[in-house]
Structure formats: C-alpha cells, structure tokens
Design a protein around this motif. Structure first.
Motif: not given
Length: 179
Positions: A130-145
């Motif tokens: 989702y982030y790669a297609m629409l918003k760019g790289p996944l934020p670290f905070e989201t991934l770590s959560l």
C-alpha cells in the motif's frame, strides 16, 4: 553394565520359551533399559554367570539349564512390582498416543501459530504494498508497530511454554501417560 537393547532379543526369545513372558516383553519394551538394569543382575546370579555376562551368555545359560523355568519364575516374582508398573505405563502411553484429538482441537492448538504467521505476513505485505504504491516508503514507526504487535502476539506462545501452561497435543499425551 552397558548393553545395546538389540542384544536382548535372543534373551527375550529364551525367556518366552522358558515361561517368563512378562520379563521378555518388558525387556523389549520402551522401559527395557530400566528393566534390564534391575533384572540382569538377578539373571546373572541365578545362572551362576560372571557379573559382566552379556545377554547372549544369559540366553545360552537359560536355554541349557533344566531348572531355568523355576529360576525365571522366582526372578519374575521378585521384580513383579517393576514389571507391573512398566506394563501399566506402556498401556497408558499406548492409549494416550491412540487418543487422536478432534479436528478442531488440532486446528486450535496447532493452527494458531501458522495463522498468526500468515496474518502477520499478510498485514506487512499489505502495508508495504500500500505504501509502496500510493505513498512511497513505509514509515519506520508504522513498520515497527506492525512487527512489534505481530511478535507480541506470537510471543504469547513462548511465555505460555516457559510457564508450562501452553496447551499442546504433546502436553495432552503427557498428562494421560503414566509417570
């Protein structure tokens, strides 16, 4: 005294022929080492063999001795409590292994960890995609959560195992088996 339990097969055959079936079955069963440790010294003494006699030596002496059946009956009576315990334990273990848990029991106990794993993979895959297609790289905070929650849920199983309260098919077998 150290033996390979396969060495007891000829001895067990002689014990069966001489009328000591409980001794024979116990020597070849799952508690054979324990039974051998208790019974072999008695057999060695009864047949007048040296202390380091092998099971083959005992089998030969028992097959050639005319009073072997009487000697074996005495030895079997001496160790009857141990033989009875071993037989009960073998029967209980066999019954516990034969008791197949239901499909839903297997799914709940064995299926939740793989389900948690695939759920975590799906969520991370969705979020990364989702982030790669629409918003760019996944934020670290989201991934770590996401990874933290996933590991936390999967880690509950480890805590249960350490505390000894986890429900598994093996634990069910162990509860039903004789100790």
């Amino acid at each position: 005294m150290s033996f390979n339990l396969d060495e007891f097969k000829p001895l067990a055959s002689v014990l069966l022929q001489q009328g000591a079936p409980l001794l024979a079955r116990a020597l070849l069963g799952p508690f054979g080492g324990m039974i051998a440790g208790a019974v072999v010294p008695s057999l060695v003494e009864a047949f007048g063999l040296p202390a380091d006699a092998s099971p083959a030596d005992i089998a030969t002496a028992a097959s050639k001795d005319d009073s072997a059946a009487d000697k074996l009956a005495v030895i079997q009576a001496q160790h009857q409590d141990l033989l009875d315990w071993a037989q009960k334990a073998m029967d209980a273990n066999q019954a516990a292994l034969a008791a197949e848990p239901s499909f839903w029991g297997r799914l709940y106990v064995g299926g939740w960890r793989p389900a948690m794993g695939w759920l975590g993979v799906a969520v991370i895959g969705r979020e990364v995609g989702y982030y790669a297609m629409l918003k760019g790289p996944l934020p670290f905070e989201t991934l770590s959560l996401i990874v933290g929650l996933w590991c936390g849920l999967a880690g509950i199983r480890s805590v249960e195992m350490v505390r000894g309260v986890a429900r598994t098919a093996l634990a069910t077998v162990a509860k039903r088996a004789v100790r």
